[in-house]
Write an enzyme that holds these catalytic residues in place. Sequence first.
Site, PDB file in Angstrom:
ATOM      1  N   LYS A  51       0.788  -1.250  -0.104  1.00  0.00           N
ATOM      2  CA  LYS A  51       0.163   0.151   0.043  1.00  0.00           C
ATOM      3  C   LYS A  51       0.741   1.319   0.126  1.00  0.00           C
ATOM      4  O   LYS A  51       1.845   1.507   0.802  1.00  0.00           O
ATOM      5  CB  LYS A  51      -0.807   0.098   1.298  1.00  0.00           C
ATOM      6  CG  LYS A  51      -1.569   1.147   1.488  1.00  0.00           C
ATOM      7  CD  LYS A  51      -3.068   1.286   0.898  1.00  0.00           C
ATOM      8  CE  LYS A  51      -3.928   2.304   1.247  1.00  0.00           C
ATOM      9  NZ  LYS A  51      -5.020   2.389   0.518  1.00  0.00           N
ATOM     10  N   CYS A  61      -3.112   7.200  -8.955  1.00  0.00           N
ATOM     11  CA  CYS A  61      -4.325   7.369  -7.987  1.00  0.00           C
ATOM     12  C   CYS A  61      -5.134   8.824  -8.586  1.00  0.00           C
ATOM     13  O   CYS A  61      -4.590  10.141  -8.483  1.00  0.00           O
ATOM     14  CB  CYS A  61      -3.833   7.812  -6.459  1.00  0.00           C
ATOM     15  SG  CYS A  61      -5.208   7.756  -5.244  1.00  0.00           S
ATOM     16  N   LYS A  87       3.828   3.173 -12.259  1.00  0.00           N
ATOM     17  CA  LYS A  87       2.260   2.830 -12.221  1.00  0.00           C
ATOM     18  C   LYS A  87       1.407   4.121 -12.988  1.00  0.00           C
ATOM     19  O   LYS A  87       1.668   5.244 -12.817  1.00  0.00           O
ATOM     20  CB  LYS A  87       1.512   2.474 -11.051  1.00  0.00           C
ATOM     21  CG  LYS A  87       0.174   2.002 -11.238  1.00  0.00           C
ATOM     22  CD  LYS A  87      -0.217   1.386  -9.738  1.00  0.00           C
ATOM     23  CE  LYS A  87      -1.390   0.920  -9.972  1.00  0.00           C
ATOM     24  NZ  LYS A  87      -1.870   0.136  -8.843  1.00  0.00           N
TER      25      LYS A  87
END
Lengths: 414, 449
Positions: A45, A135, A173
């Site tokens: 995480k 995100c 990412k």
Amino acid sequence: MADLSVNFAGIQSPNPFWLASAPPTNMGSMVERAFDTGWGGAVWKTLGEPIVNVSSRLAAMDYGSQRMMGLNNIELITDRPLDVNLKEIRDCKRKYPKHALIISLMVESKREAWQTIAKQVEDTGADGVELNFGCPHGMSERGMGAAMGQVPEYTCMVTEWVKEATNLPVIVKLTPNITAINYPARAAVKGRADALSLINTINSVMGVDLDTMIPHPNVNGQAAHGGYCGPAVKPIALNMVSELARDPEVTIPISGIGGIQTWRDAAEFLLLGATTVQVCTAVMHYGYRIVEDMIDGLSNYLDEKGYASAGDIIGKSVHRVTDWGNLDLKYKVVARIDHSKCVNCNLCHIACEDGAHQCIHFTDVHGKAYPIVDEAECVGCNLCHLVCPAPGCISMVRVDDGSQTMSWREMTGQ
Amino acid sequence: MNSSLSLDQITNNFREIHPPLNRAEAAFEANRCLYCYDAPCTQACPTHIDVPAFIKKIASGNLTGSARVILDANPIGSTCSRVCPVEALCEGACVENTLMKQPIQIGRLQRYAMDHVLSKGIDVFKAGAANGKSVGIIGSGPAGLSCAMYLARLGYMVTVYERRAKAGGLGTYGMAEYKMTQQHSADEVAMIERLGVQFRLNCEVGRDVTFADLEAAHDAVFIGVGLGATNKLGIAGEELAGVYDALEFIEHIKTRDWANVPMAKRIAVIGAGNTAIDAVTQAKRLGAEQVLMIYRRTQKEMSAYEYEYELAKQDAVEFRWQTTPIEIVADATGKQVAALRCVRTELQDGKLVNVVGSEFNLPVEMVIKAIGQQKQRSFLATVPGINIDAAGRVVVNAVTMQTDNPKYFAGGDCVNGGAEAVDAAQHGKHAAMGIHQFLMGEAVTFAGA
């Protein structure tokens, strides 16, 4: 039994099944249980400055009686102190030296901040870092996450900063909330990234409670857009993965993410160019235990297909993806209905009538009306085949002789 | 009372055989439906309810809309959802039968939608603007209720004449208690009453009002009187205490006054139709120790639905095939049933004959006759200007349901000789259309007509 181990940008993993950076990898005890259950790797995480989360955080879209076809969340990065996470990472890696342990990172856009945290992670013995440029909610409002990934120059810049600071493999990412995935991917390559992972979640509003008229998820009467994931996003992820897999400027390995629930999903990602896959929603739905069938199913599939290792199928379908302009205009299929398998639901008829080309009519078979295809009118769209609930009833049959091919590009000389 | 069971045990035995679906179950089942086009289930329903449409509305959470689809084609959709032989109709036709041998539970889904509106008193239809015409309906069973609702929607003043104390006909007095209660029927009647339909209860046409009264008060009359008393056996001992006809027995049960329902340790039920099954299964549920079903032919010829037969088997009913009763034997007092004397039968040259010398006694304390109902010949003979066929059925135009007296229309069991509630509902629909054409000169078509 096929060898499922993979080497991903220098990171060894006993199988290609990784947990994505998300609630299932929130802390050491969870990652360790996941490894015990069979997961080959885990992306911790996201670490960064600890944040404060809201309640509630998740919302789902159901389809028919199937729960959670899509899930979204407005949870932020880790809310645990950095030193606690680093200690648990160190302990976990010591206990599980053969598993892939990747640490997701997101800090403010400052060279020192990124380089400090990268070095702290390297010191734990973790196998690599994943830069969270994806995100889409909350963190992006603070100039982080997708706010980085949506600007290729930033992607390149931060990747370079991290590469300067650590020898660990650096995975970038990517966010899908862009118009073309190739540009941020190429920017990461330019910044000397060792690998890419995609897709992060998609901007979404999950729905509105029709009684209260408050959108989901409700935070004291208000909602914010969140990151969409789960089975519904798989086709979007497959497209983006395959776009990069066939991009000659993208020369680094890919970790595929997006709606992976089963070994079948995973195999599709491998065929379209992913070396590993990352899973979150399916685990949040059913628990770590789903990895058992992922391993078993992929292994059986490889055995049945005669492949010795998972690596043998990576990218095998990439050359089958092309631009529309290269598709053969001479290839011709038509639908055929096997009346012995027809259940008379007539969905093919009404679908063709109202949604396609009006070429499924009715014919009398032993006193009962059955749908039949007017092959001269059938354009081979597949719709009837897709809506038919009876296995093997409608097949798409090739009717051209294969002697001629002609693409739109050839036809128009483009 | 002769039951070995406590009242609580009996109440438990009479719990609903198909309990209501909860919201999750209904959603799951509704989502399983393929949403067929020109669906076999809709074709199989005598009232042609658009089944896929109402099921998809359940799936989407539009329960009021779902109930509207049902009631548009069948005003007694609640009764039918509970008592229809769905295995032989909609569910029997469900394509899933051939796909995975597990048809959609259409009956239970229909009930789910109907319960939503009936339990909350939601009216999906309103009475039409008054058109100044008046229709009298004789009999408040399925045919009469159906006709009444459609006519009210069209703006007619409707008065229903019912000789019994409660409206609903067989829906109220004749359905097996584990399928539906009187409350379910009362809720349906109340919905129709809210459309402005007047119910005159305890009012027998011919006794309390005359046909002349009806003709003076109404522009047209619908006859939905059903069938009459159970047929006679025509054997000695039929008048003994302990001999009941099946409908009378079931009526007692409908009161749920278990302690006063006629009961015995050993009961013989004569007949093998669906009413006979209702009698044997309920006798068992009341606590009879031995329940015998007596039928002169074999299981192959029994008229009960397969599903009903299975139910009787599950209830440990004993079957005496190829057995015919020849006398009901009295006990020492000469007043009470002590045995049923029977003889074996067999087929000889295609004819059923008694086997000479095969007579035997079945010791029972109670006999229930379930060998079909008589036609209402004597009542129908008093209706002015209508004709009755040789089988005792009212002769009507099959499209308009109009009798040979243009002012009179008819439907239900008194026309078809005895069928399902859903068939009567369809007759009521056709009659309402026929009456509207006759009185207003206007063609109207209701859903599933």
